[in-house]
Design an enzyme around this catalytic site. Structure first.
Site, PDB file in Angstrom:
ATOM      1  N   ASP A  99     -17.952  -3.141  13.341  1.00 11.11           N
ATOM      2  CA  ASP A  99     -17.523  -2.144  14.320  1.00 11.11           C
ATOM      3  C   ASP A  99     -17.858  -2.511  15.764  1.00 11.11           C
ATOM      4  OD1 ASP A  99     -18.115   0.426  15.970  1.00 11.11           O
ATOM      5  OD2 ASP A  99     -16.884   1.176  14.317  1.00 11.11           O
TER       6      ASP A  99
ATOM      7  N   MET B 186     -14.728   2.704  15.181  1.00  7.28           N
ATOM      8  CA  MET B 186     -13.681   1.791  14.723  1.00  7.28           C
ATOM      9  C   MET B 186     -13.611   1.747  13.197  1.00  7.28           C
ATOM     10  SD  MET B 186     -12.466   1.174  17.519  1.00  7.28           S
ATOM     11  CE  MET B 186     -12.876   1.114  19.255  1.00  7.28           C
ATOM     12  N   ASP B 187     -14.759   1.761  12.541  1.00  7.83           N
ATOM     13  CA  ASP B 187     -14.766   1.815  11.082  1.00  7.83           C
ATOM     14  C   ASP B 187     -14.123   3.110  10.581  1.00  7.83           C
ATOM     15  OD1 ASP B 187     -15.953  -0.610  10.447  1.00  7.83           O
ATOM     16  OD2 ASP B 187     -17.980   0.180  10.581  1.00  7.83           O
ATOM     17  N   ILE B 188     -14.501   4.227  11.190  1.00  5.73           N
ATOM     18  CA  ILE B 188     -13.990   5.520  10.735  1.00  5.73           C
ATOM     19  C   ILE B 188     -12.483   5.601  10.943  1.00  5.73           C
ATOM     20  CG2 ILE B 188     -14.069   8.018  11.094  1.00  5.73           C
ATOM     21  CD1 ILE B 188     -17.008   7.628  11.992  1.00  5.73           C
TER      22      ILE B 188
ATOM     23  N   ALA C  94     -10.639   3.432   8.582  1.00  8.06           N
ATOM     24  CA  ALA C  94     -10.582   4.093   7.282  1.00  8.06           C
ATOM     25  C   ALA C  94      -9.468   5.133   7.237  1.00  8.06           C
ATOM     26  CB  ALA C  94     -11.926   4.751   6.970  1.00  8.06           C
TER      27      ALA C  94
END
Length: 431
Positions: A163, A191-193, A196
């Site tokens: 991220d 960014m990860d969220i 996802a």
């Protein structure tokens, strides 16, 4: 997250309210085999699980998903709060994918699945013999979702990505913070969220397409691609002007007055997104109708040019009374505003309690654990009742028996061959 801490917060959060017992789920009958780890992949599959999909999480024997060790770790759980946050409603099966027998178990699971999700480094799934082409031969209708750092093909496909790297390389960090120092990353893994969310959307779209065409497909979502999108309309502004966004702290380059102000007892944020909101702020909140009608502040660009003097006027006014005074006036006047809160204050706020964002759910080891719900409300197919994240391999016997139909002899033979790790091969496994 020790027992003492949980005891102290028990009164803060209500027990989860169960869904209607006979209500259908949006993804009933959909099975997901989840090879992902850390956040971007597991958060996507958790959303699918919340919608009713059966998610079987494949983990390395013993160690499991590396996110399990992110703090704070409760020694009784052998995993930490971040893992709880992103892995509810899943079944865990521990398989050694470096073992041919372990890969065969994975292939058998894929043969029963609708969706495969993976976020290994590029080439890893192919080395296991579990890349898209192989999986398509196993299950022609499979939807195969790969979450990568910079894409699965091309000169950057071998790059690893996390991220913060996506934040800096996308330009996101350059936009955030104050102009007199370096840009700052968002501590939240935004960014990860958001990756996802994109992956979940892509899977849902592919499921709809398969209903119409009968065909599965490969899906790819890149952390970097998504991070560029997360810079918002700044990328389009740069293309039109040639100028990079500058850091503005808590103010806005596009609207004014927008920013943090100090009341008598604390800080709050206001956001005047258009001329009418500004006029209501001046006339109905701080009792300055003369400024609301002044040509000096008539338009957004006028106010931006005079930001310092306007902020000084507002700052002097706001300092005279507490937040409760200003909140009621701004709410009545239709001026968007919010108290500057800590995370602890936010999750205990009246708004969070009203929306049921944080609840307590049962846990067989601890009695209960906190749970942060998805911000999705279905009227007909409510999300499933949350079940806490599993221990490594917790559901191995259940899945091997109920999903794959393995008998005791088959399981023992696989265990002795190392399919479930070295420890499992020395233990008698009964299903």
């Amino acid at each position: 997250m020790g027992a003492k801490m949980l005891d102290e917060i028990e009164a803060d959060f209500p027990e989860h309210t169960p869904r209607p017992s006979h209500a259908p789920t949006a993804l009933d009958g959909i099975r997901v085999v989840d090879f992902s780890h850390f956040i971007a992949g597991p958060f996507a599959t958790m959303m699918l699980a919340d919608m009713g999909a059966e998610v079987i999480k494949i983990e390395a024997p013993g160690r499991g998903d590396d996110l399990r060790r992110y703090p704070p770790v409760d020694p009784r759980l052998k995993h930490g709060a971040p893992f709880l946050w992103t892995n509810r409603n899943k079944r865990s099966v521990a398989i050694d994918l470096k073992s041919p027998e372990g890969v065969e178990v994975a292939r058998d699971l894929i043969r029963t699945a609708d969706v495969v999700v993976e976020n290994f480094s590029t080439g890893v799934m192919d080395r296991f013999g579990l890349g898209y082409e192989n999986c398509r031969r196993i299950r022609p209708s499979i939807i195969y979702c790969s979450v990568s750092a910079y894409g699965r093909e091309g000169p950057f496909s071998d790059r690893l990505g996390f991220d913060p790297i996506a934040q800096v390389e996308s330009g996101f960090v350059s936009m955030n913070g104050y102009p007199d120092r370096e840009g700052v990353r968002a501590l939240s893994p935004v960014m990860d969220i958001s990756t996802a969310m994109m992956a979940c959307n892509a899977v849902l779209g592919a499921l709809v397409a398969r209903e119409r065409t009968g065909a599965g497909q490969a899906i790819e979502v890149s952390l970097f691609d998504n991070a560029v999108l997360m810079t918002g309309y700044a990328s389009m502004q740069q293309l039109f002007t040639g100028a990079d966004p500058q850091r503005h702290g808590n103010t806005s380059p596009d609207t004014c007055p927008s920013g943090v102000f100090q009341g008598k007892d604390g800080a709050f944020y206001i956001n005047c997104g258009n001329d009418k909101i500004f006029q209501r702020l001046m006339s109905n909140v701080i009792d300055r109708p003369d400024l609301a009608s002044s040509d000096l502040y008539a338009t957004g660009p006028d106010r931006i040019r005079r930001r310092e003097e306007l902020f000084a006027i507002l700052g002097d006014a706001f300092a005279q009374y507490p937040w409760s005074h200003w909140q009621s006036r701004m709410r009545a006047a239709g001026v968007p505003c919010g108290k500057v809160r800590t995370v602890g204050e936010a999750i205990r706020s009246p708004e969070a309690r009203e929306r049921g964002i944080v609840t307590r759910i049962p846990h067989e080891t601890l009695g209960w654990v906190p749970n942060v719900n998805l911000p999705i409300r279905f009227s007909h197919t409510p999300i499933v009742d949350p079940v806490a994240a599993p221990a490594v391999g917790q559901h191995k016997e259940l899945v091997l028996r109920d999903v794959l139909g393995y008998d005791d002899e088959h399981v023992t033979r696989l265990a002795e061959a190392g399919a479930f790790g070295a420890d499992a091969s020395s233990q008698a496994i009964k299903v």
